[in-house]
Design an enzyme around this catalytic site. Structure first.
Site, PDB file in Angstrom:
ATOM      1  N   HIS A  61      13.629   0.027   0.012  1.00  0.00           N
ATOM      2  CA  HIS A  61      12.716  -0.043  -1.257  1.00  0.00           C
ATOM      3  C   HIS A  61      11.940   1.363  -1.416  1.00  0.00           C
ATOM      4  O   HIS A  61      10.681   1.266  -1.596  1.00  0.00           O
ATOM      5  CB  HIS A  61      11.737  -1.357  -1.201  1.00  0.00           C
ATOM      6  CG  HIS A  61      12.353  -2.740  -1.359  1.00  0.00           C
ATOM      7  ND1 HIS A  61      12.639  -3.339  -2.267  1.00  0.00           N
ATOM      8  CD2 HIS A  61      12.774  -3.484  -0.407  1.00  0.00           C
ATOM      9  CE1 HIS A  61      13.094  -4.497  -2.102  1.00  0.00           C
ATOM     10  NE2 HIS A  61      13.179  -4.616  -0.973  1.00  0.00           N
TER      11      HIS A  61
ATOM     12  N   ASN B  36      11.551 -10.314  -5.035  1.00  0.00           N
ATOM     13  CA  ASN B  36      12.987  -9.624  -5.705  1.00  0.00           C
ATOM     14  C   ASN B  36      13.235  -9.975  -7.024  1.00  0.00           C
ATOM     15  O   ASN B  36      12.596 -11.045  -7.710  1.00  0.00           O
ATOM     16  CB  ASN B  36      14.000  -9.635  -4.775  1.00  0.00           C
ATOM     17  CG  ASN B  36      14.051  -8.949  -3.651  1.00  0.00           C
ATOM     18  OD1 ASN B  36      13.471  -7.674  -3.579  1.00  0.00           O
ATOM     19  ND2 ASN B  36      14.908  -9.020  -2.674  1.00  0.00           N
TER      20      ASN B  36
HETATM   21 FE1  HDD Z   1      11.799  -6.772   2.691  1.00  0.00          FE
HETATM   22  C1  HDD Z   1       9.800  -3.881   1.965  1.00  0.00           C
HETATM   23  C2  HDD Z   1      11.455  -7.527  -0.764  1.00  0.00           C
HETATM   24  C3  HDD Z   1      13.420  -9.561   3.515  1.00  0.00           C
HETATM   25  C4  HDD Z   1      11.469  -5.730   5.812  1.00  0.00           C
HETATM   26  N1  HDD Z   1      10.784  -5.743   0.801  1.00  0.00           N
HETATM   27  C5  HDD Z   1      10.060  -4.581   0.847  1.00  0.00           C
HETATM   28  C6  HDD Z   1       9.623  -4.437  -0.648  1.00  0.00           C
HETATM   29  C7  HDD Z   1      10.039  -5.656  -1.460  1.00  0.00           C
HETATM   30  C8  HDD Z   1      10.782  -6.365  -0.118  1.00  0.00           C
HETATM   31  C9  HDD Z   1      10.021  -5.940  -2.667  1.00  0.00           C
HETATM   32  C10 HDD Z   1       8.999  -3.089  -1.077  1.00  0.00           C
HETATM   33  C11 HDD Z   1       7.396  -3.382  -1.269  1.00  0.00           C
HETATM   34  C12 HDD Z   1       6.864  -2.067  -1.729  1.00  0.00           C
HETATM   35  O1  HDD Z   1       7.051  -2.190  -2.944  1.00  0.00           O
HETATM   36  O2  HDD Z   1       6.329  -1.539  -0.908  1.00  0.00           O
HETATM   37  N2  HDD Z   1      12.170  -8.227   1.458  1.00  0.00           N
HETATM   38  C13 HDD Z   1      11.989  -8.504   0.398  1.00  0.00           C
HETATM   39  C14 HDD Z   1      12.492  -9.752  -0.043  1.00  0.00           C
HETATM   40  C15 HDD Z   1      13.065 -10.380   1.346  1.00  0.00           C
HETATM   41  C16 HDD Z   1      12.804  -9.210   2.242  1.00  0.00           C
HETATM   42  C17 HDD Z   1      12.365 -10.453  -1.256  1.00  0.00           C
HETATM   43  C18 HDD Z   1      13.820 -11.749   1.498  1.00  0.00           C
HETATM   44  C19 HDD Z   1      13.457 -12.708   0.976  1.00  0.00           C
HETATM   45  N3  HDD Z   1      12.305  -7.330   4.312  1.00  0.00           N
HETATM   46  C20 HDD Z   1      13.026  -8.669   4.495  1.00  0.00           C
HETATM   47  C21 HDD Z   1      13.245  -8.872   5.963  1.00  0.00           C
HETATM   48  C22 HDD Z   1      12.613  -7.924   6.433  1.00  0.00           C
HETATM   49  C23 HDD Z   1      12.221  -7.019   5.686  1.00  0.00           C
HETATM   50  C24 HDD Z   1      13.925 -10.068   6.297  1.00  0.00           C
HETATM   51  C25 HDD Z   1      12.493  -7.782   8.160  1.00  0.00           C
HETATM   52  C26 HDD Z   1      12.728  -8.714   8.947  1.00  0.00           C
HETATM   53  N4  HDD Z   1      10.917  -5.110   3.774  1.00  0.00           N
HETATM   54  C27 HDD Z   1      10.970  -4.972   4.830  1.00  0.00           C
HETATM   55  C28 HDD Z   1      10.308  -3.570   5.609  1.00  0.00           C
HETATM   56  C29 HDD Z   1       9.748  -3.028   4.343  1.00  0.00           C
HETATM   57  C30 HDD Z   1      10.299  -4.011   3.066  1.00  0.00           C
HETATM   58  C31 HDD Z   1      11.075  -2.868   6.397  1.00  0.00           C
HETATM   59  C32 HDD Z   1      10.056  -1.444   3.972  1.00  0.00           C
HETATM   60  C33 HDD Z   1       8.731  -0.927   3.432  1.00  0.00           C
HETATM   61  C34 HDD Z   1       7.756  -2.107   3.707  1.00  0.00           C
HETATM   62  O3  HDD Z   1       8.208  -3.070   4.220  1.00  0.00           O
HETATM   63  O4  HDD Z   1       6.531  -1.841   3.303  1.00  0.00           O
HETATM   64  O5  HDD Z   1       9.216  -3.792   6.573  1.00  0.00           O
END
Ligand code: HDD
Length: 682
Positions: A72, A145
């Site tokens: 993202h 999402n």
């Molecule tokens: Fe995630 C970012 C949505 C599963 C680890 N995720 C991130 C963002 C969104 C989502 C919208 C961007 C937030 C922003 O605008 O800063 N992610 C989801 C959804 C998931 C999901 C809807 C499942 C239902 N994500 C998910 C899992 C993991 C992560 C299972 C790790 C185990 N996601 C992350 C992250 C991020 C992220 C790596 C990258 C930047 C941040 O968190 O702040 O930690």
């Protein structure tokens, strides 16, 4: 000769003295007298190490970038508010749901998943839909999402999923796209991905606008009332403009025409006072309903169709303010699913449970400090206090010595610091028993029934789009055994779909993959189709109006007024951007024809003098303007003179092609019936 201490004239384009603005200073506040020249020995000599102004400026610049989000990375954001329209105190004690009309400020960030921060806006991809509510009892981050399900069932698979979809590790490409070996290899080996893959191959993954996307909390959460009673809940955002998507060819070409297409659209709409709105709805259910379903409500690869649990609209979100600074707000925004408020609680969804760790952890590496919560965009708007202290970039200045608890400093008339209170957050009590095991519950074992339900809920055109998307993606996969494995999985979704894809990539259809659990037949849900729920409106839609020298100004003005009266907007396009002489006046165009292809618009109009139309019929930019609008299934409003351009583009008029005066009505639609006349949908 008087020696000029600072010669600001050379290299300054004749603007010797810039006027206005506050005093330019160093970061220590010292006023700067020259921002054009570094300190040097002699007129043409070397730059001096002493130049603290130069060094500070370059030093800061060298460190302007921070690590981008691992997923993202590319996002567009806006401020706004949540308004409660139907309070639910019987379900949740959350302050933001307490009273009708109550407003809670919020910040929302939309994003693509796979591409880097500088990638494009319109690839085929899931879109992030993250909302930070600044409630009076702390920040609640609903990090969802635009697709209601997720690829995997357990957070331990997330690094693998993301490694597979991002650019391939050795080559560094493709950027922002899933059409490559490693993604489909992973998908084909993990049948639990099939449901989300179906959504990702559908038009949901190429939204027309961020303002026209649904949003979903994805997981099952809990609502908890003041008595501590909990219910299950799923959260939904419904765009007031209706859900709308691009067509694939259009989205691919938009990547060249305007790679900031979505970001610009959101920014311009808000700047124009055309504030995007979403209804906020909940699907609330209890354990008995959960037990009655043939799938597990803790499984994030499943939806609960709204025919089974209806949506209750309890509020709305309005985005009414653009960020002032992209970096300070959008880039530094830290969303955490673990940011929750009293009245809302987590479920045992194993994907959600893993997320609760990941987001907190990633902010430390991205923003460099455990104090990221003090950055203005992340700081709660309610008071906050605890005994966490110090750390890199600490900006708060706590007073006193009460940095531990319990303490009895109050007995010595000292400030004892903050104390926990019985009205604070309480986890909803839940019985937990069982052996410690590294397993997946058997109730998570049906991977095909819901993708099949999704397929059967689509219109014929939508099904054709899904089949074509699979063909496109798999055509970019180099390894046959991976393609074949995807086909084997698709056999379990729908043999007809599998056959279409096999035909499209010229492969024999393999036997169906062996399902872990036999699929069951689920009733289709019309709510899953975009086309069945199309909202005919001009609101949020942009019409590209082509005119030139000699066009009738009164007619142009009339059409623009009619479109605006229905909430649409008009972008004028002409062969030249300077002032043009028209019949009845003069006018400047917003954009030049070759730089304003019709992909940028929802419909097009042409009001042209006959001689200009004749000339444009020989201009590929004009013919392309019309031709692409036609193949992207858009309304075309033309004048009599411009029929020559239609003829040159080989267009046979249909319901969407007619005199420009009909455009305020015709531009409310896309012409799906046209699609069968321009490409093979079988
Ligand atoms: Fe995630 C970012 C949505 C599963 C680890 N995720 C991130 C963002 C969104 C989502 C919208 C961007 C937030 C922003 O605008 O800063 N992610 C989801 C959804 C998931 C999901 C809807 C499942 C239902 N994500 C998910 C899992 C993991 C992560 C299972 C790790 C185990 N996601 C992350 C992250 C991020 C992220 C790596 C990258 C930047 C941040 O968190 O702040 O930690």
């Amino acid at each position: 000769m008087a020696r000029p201490m600072y010669n600001t004239e050379i290299g300054n384009a004749g603007e010797t003295q810039q006027k206005g603005g506050e005093a330019l200073t160093t970061n220590s506040g010292m006023p700067i007298s020259d921002n054009q020249n570094s300190l040097r020995a002699g007129h043409r000599g070397p730059t001096l190490l002493e130049d603290f102004i130069l060094r500070e400026k370059i030093f800061h610049f060298d460190h302007e970038r921070i690590p981008e989000r691992i997923v993202h990375a590319r996002g567009s954001a806006a401020h706004g508010y949540f308004e409660c329209t139907d309070p639910i105190p019987e379900l949740s004690r959350a302050a933001l749901f307490a009273e009708k009309g109550k407003k809670t400020p919020l910040f929302t960030r939309f994003s693509t998943v796979a591409g880097g921060a500088g990638s494009v806006d319109t690839p085929r991809d899931v879109r992030g839909f993250a909302v930070k509510f600044y409630t009076e009892e702390g920040n609640w981050d609903l990090v969802g999402n635009n697709i209601p399900v997720f690829f995997i069932q357990d957070a331990i698979k997330f690094p693998d999923l993301i490694h597979s979809v991002k650019m391939e590790a050795d080559k560094g490409y493709p950027q922002a796209g899933s059409a490559h070996d490693t993604f489909w290899d992973f998908v084909s080996l993990m049948p639990e991905t099939m449901h989300t893959v179906m959504w990702a191959m559908s038009d949901r993954a190429i939204p027309r606008s961020l303002r026209m996307m649904e949003g979903f909390g994805v997981h099952t959460f809990k609502l908890v009332n003041a008595k501590g009673a909990a219910s299950f809940v799923k959260f939904h955002w419904r765009p007031r403009l209706g859900t709308q998507s691009l067509v694939w060819d259009e989205s691919a070409k938009l990547q060249g025409a305007d790679n900031d297409y979505h970001r610009r659209d959101l920014h311009e709409a808000i700047a124009a006072g055309d504030f995007p709105e979403w209804d906020f709805a909940v699907q609330v259910f209890d354990q008995a309903l959960a037990d009655s379903l043939p799938y597990d409500v803790l499984d994030p690869t499943k939806i609960i169709p709204e025919e089974i649990v209806p949506l209750r609209v309890i509020g709305r979100m309005v985005l009414d303010r653009n960020p002032d600074n992209h970096f300070a707000e959008n880039e530094q925004a830290a969303f955490l699913p673990s940011n929750i408020v009293p009245g809302i609680d987590f479920s045992d969804d194993p994907l959600l449970q893993g997320r609760l760790f990941s987001y907190l952890d990633t902010q430390k590496s991205r923003l460099g400090t455990t104090n990221f919560h003090q950055i203005p965009i992340n700081a709660p708007k309610c008071p906050y206090a605890n005994m966490m202290r110090d750390g890199l970039m600490q900006t708060a200045v706590p007073k006193g010595r009460a940095n531990y608890e319990p303490n009895s400093l109050d007995l010595a008339a000292e400030d004892p610091g903050p104390r926990a209170s019985a009205s604070g957050f309480m986890t909803a009590p839940q019985e937990v028993a069982g052996e410690k095991l590294r397993i997946r519950a058997e109730t998570f074992g049906d991977h095909y029934s819901q993708p099949r339900m999704f397929w059967h809920s689509q219109t014929e055109n939508e099904q054709a789009h899904i089949a074509s998307a699979f063909v496109f993606e798999l055509s970019k996969v180099g390894l046959d055994h991976i393609r074949s494995r995807v086909l084997a999985n698709l056999q379990n979704v729908d043999p007809g779909l599998a056959q279409r894809v096999a035909d499209g990539i010229g492969m024999d259809l393999p036997a169906a993959a062996k399902p872990f659990r036999a699929p069951v037949e689920l009733a289709p849900s019309d709510a899953l189709s975009i086309q069945k729920n199309w909202k005919p409106t001009l609101q949020g839609r942009k019409i590209g109006l082509l005119f030139g020298e000699g066009s009738d100004k009164a007619e142009i003005d009339k059409l623009i007024a009619a479109i605006k009266a229905e909430g649409g907007s008009v972008f004028t396009v002409a062969p030249k951007v300077g002032m043009l002489k028209l019949k009845g006046g003069e006018m400047k165009a917003d954009g030049q024809l070759a730089g304003s292809p019709s992909m940028l618009f929802d419909a097009i109009a042409m009001i042209l003098a006959p001689d200009v139309a004749e000339k444009l019929a020989k201009d590929s930019a004009a013919v392309g303007f019309v031709n692409e609008a036609f193949v992207h299934l858009k309304a075309i409003g033309h004048c009599n003179g411009s029929k020559v351009i239609l003829a040159r583009a080989g267009i046979e008029p249909d319901a969407g092609v007619g005199h420009y005066s009909k455009l305020p009505e015709t531009a409310k639609h896309r012409y799906w019936a046209r699609e069968a006349t321009i490409r093979d949908l079988a």
